[in-house]
Design a protein around this motif. Sequence first.
Motif, mmCIF file in Angstrom:
data_model
loop_
_atom_site.group_PDB
_atom_site.id
_atom_site.type_symbol
_atom_site.label_atom_id
_atom_site.label_comp_id
_atom_site.label_asym_id
_atom_site.label_seq_id
_atom_site.Cartn_x
_atom_site.Cartn_y
_atom_site.Cartn_z
ATOM 1 N N TYR A 16 0.841 -1.196 0.000
ATOM 2 C CA TYR A 16 0.000 0.000 0.000
ATOM 3 C C TYR A 16 0.875 1.244 0.000
ATOM 4 O O TYR A 16 1.802 1.363 0.783
ATOM 5 N N ARG A 17 0.570 2.158 -0.898
ATOM 6 C CA ARG A 17 1.246 3.458 -0.923
ATOM 7 C C ARG A 17 0.206 4.528 -0.713
ATOM 8 O O ARG A 17 -0.793 4.589 -1.423
ATOM 9 N N GLN A 18 0.441 5.372 0.267
ATOM 10 C CA GLN A 18 -0.490 6.447 0.556
ATOM 11 C C GLN A 18 -0.400 7.499 -0.555
ATOM 12 O O GLN A 18 0.694 7.868 -0.971
ATOM 13 N N SER A 19 -1.553 7.971 -1.002
ATOM 14 C CA SER A 19 -1.541 8.976 -2.050
ATOM 15 C C SER A 19 -1.110 10.316 -1.475
ATOM 16 O O SER A 19 -1.181 10.560 -0.268
ATOM 17 N N ARG A 20 -0.675 11.196 -2.333
ATOM 18 C CA ARG A 20 -0.240 12.519 -1.886
ATOM 19 C C ARG A 20 -1.393 13.315 -1.297
ATOM 20 O O ARG A 20 -1.234 14.029 -0.313
ATOM 21 N N SER A 22 -4.162 12.206 0.260
ATOM 22 C CA SER A 22 -4.522 11.770 1.615
ATOM 23 C C SER A 22 -3.434 12.145 2.617
ATOM 24 O O SER A 22 -3.737 12.477 3.768
ATOM 25 N N TYR A 23 -2.176 12.135 2.195
ATOM 26 C CA TYR A 23 -1.087 12.538 3.090
ATOM 27 C C TYR A 23 -1.225 14.005 3.480
ATOM 28 O O TYR A 23 -1.157 14.352 4.668
ATOM 29 N N THR A 26 -4.164 14.667 5.761
ATOM 30 C CA THR A 26 -3.831 14.251 7.127
ATOM 31 C C THR A 26 -2.965 15.299 7.806
ATOM 32 O O THR A 26 -3.191 15.652 8.967
ATOM 33 N N TYR A 98 -2.629 7.041 13.179
ATOM 34 C CA TYR A 98 -1.913 7.232 11.917
ATOM 35 C C TYR A 98 -0.596 6.448 11.914
ATOM 36 O O TYR A 98 -0.258 5.795 10.927
ATOM 37 N N ARG A 102 0.252 3.088 9.462
ATOM 38 C CA ARG A 102 1.317 3.113 8.460
ATOM 39 C C ARG A 102 2.111 1.829 8.443
ATOM 40 O O ARG A 102 2.515 1.354 7.399
ATOM 41 N N GLU A 105 8.137 0.286 7.382
ATOM 42 C CA GLU A 105 8.541 0.380 5.991
ATOM 43 C C GLU A 105 9.292 -0.883 5.597
ATOM 44 O O GLU A 105 10.152 -1.359 6.334
#
Length: 114
Positions: A16-20, A22-23, A26, A98, A102, A105
């Motif tokens: 999963y990569r968080q979209s810009r 949604s980042y 947040t 949050y 995540r 990594e």
Amino acid sequence: MNQKRTRVPLPHPPPYRQSRLSYWLTVLAGVLIAIAVCLSIYMLIESWISGSITTNNRGPRSTYTLALQPRRYWFEFVWQSFWTSFMLAIGVFGLWVYRKGRGREQRPKGKRSR
């Protein structure tokens, strides 16, 4: 025979990569909560120093002074302190959620040398 050489690797979904968007949403929510908490703390400190506090209701605002109305002053002070603490708890809880969401990594593993 070595099992690693004969086994076919299974297809795995990409991580999963968080979209810009949604980042940054947040980050914006966190900054707004932090600003609200800081301003509320500032208002409480200022009202404590000055000895008068103004209600935060949407109707006509009332101002209570420590000299004339000590009970109402302290009630309003404690009430605003409660909501400031509540906003601070929401911010800390949101940061905790949050960070837990995540996960760690995934770093690519280096190849072993013999």
